[in-house]
Write a protein that holds these residues in place. Structure first.
Motif, PDB file in Angstrom:
ATOM      1  N   LEU A  20       2.395   1.684  -3.478  1.00 43.12           N
ATOM      2  CA  LEU A  20       1.409   2.165  -4.446  1.00 43.12           C
ATOM      3  C   LEU A  20       1.008   3.611  -4.178  1.00 43.12           C
ATOM      4  CD1 LEU A  20      -0.899  -0.950  -4.836  1.00 43.12           C
ATOM      5  CD2 LEU A  20       0.816  -0.108  -6.424  1.00 43.12           C
ATOM      6  N   TYR A  21       0.913   3.980  -2.909  1.00 38.52           N
ATOM      7  CA  TYR A  21       0.486   5.345  -2.582  1.00 38.52           C
ATOM      8  C   TYR A  21       1.594   6.362  -2.841  1.00 38.52           C
ATOM      9  CZ  TYR A  21      -1.423   9.276  -0.010  1.00 38.52           C
ATOM     10  OH  TYR A  21      -1.878  10.516   0.337  1.00 38.52           O
ATOM     11  N   PHE A  22       2.778   6.089  -2.299  1.00 41.39           N
ATOM     12  CA  PHE A  22       3.866   7.052  -2.425  1.00 41.39           C
ATOM     13  C   PHE A  22       4.671   6.842  -3.711  1.00 41.39           C
ATOM     14  CE2 PHE A  22       3.282   6.766   2.230  1.00 41.39           C
ATOM     15  CZ  PHE A  22       2.895   8.077   2.443  1.00 41.39           C
ATOM     16  N   GLY A  40       3.562   5.645  -6.535  1.00 40.69           N
ATOM     17  CA  GLY A  40       2.765   5.843  -7.739  1.00 40.69           C
ATOM     18  C   GLY A  40       3.120   7.122  -8.467  1.00 40.69           C
ATOM     19  N   ARG A  41       3.649   8.074  -7.747  1.00 39.85           N
ATOM     20  CA  ARG A  41       4.061   9.332  -8.371  1.00 39.85           C
ATOM     21  C   ARG A  41       5.313   9.152  -9.211  1.00 39.85           C
ATOM     22  NH1 ARG A  41       3.475  12.128  -2.616  1.00 39.85           N
ATOM     23  NH2 ARG A  41       1.233  11.951  -2.445  1.00 39.85           N
ATOM     24  N   GLY A  56       0.814  -1.213   0.000  1.00 44.37           N
ATOM     25  CA  GLY A  56       0.000   0.000   0.000  1.00 44.37           C
ATOM     26  C   GLY A  56       0.844   1.259   0.000  1.00 44.37           C
ATOM     27  N   SER A  57       1.916   1.260   0.765  1.00 48.05           N
ATOM     28  CA  SER A  57       2.810   2.417   0.800  1.00 48.05           C
ATOM     29  C   SER A  57       3.509   2.629  -0.533  1.00 48.05           C
ATOM     30  CB  SER A  57       3.862   2.241   1.900  1.00 48.05           C
ATOM     31  OG  SER A  57       3.245   2.163   3.159  1.00 48.05           O
TER      32      SER A  57
END
Length: 74
Positions: free
Chosen positions: A25-27, A29-30, A22-23
């Motif tokens: 993909l969240y961070f 992804g940029r 999750g981390s």
């Protein structure tokens, strides 16, 4: 108590893996641009938009296979 220790450890491991994924993909992804790799199929018409991330699926499959193999060989 009848194998609850190994079940608890498995749940903790799954939770840690989910937090890490999750981390990323969240961070990440940029920076990583998952879902927008060369080779992904994207067709656009006037009223329809079709997108199938073929290369992204293959890439994620390879990464998850490596992670699962590393975890299961311990």
């Amino acid at each position: 108590m009848f194998g609850f220790d190994s079940f608890a450890k498995t749940l903790i491991l799954i939770g840690i893996i989910l937090i890490i994924v999750g981390s990323v993909l969240y961070f990440g992804g940029r920076f990583l641009h998952f879902g927008n790799l060369p080779g992904d199929i994207q067709l656009e018409g006037e009223k329809i938009h079709f997108y199938f991330p073929v290369v992204t699926c293959i890439f994620l499959s390879i990464i998850l296979t490596i992670i699962i193999n590393l975890i299961s060989h311990r």
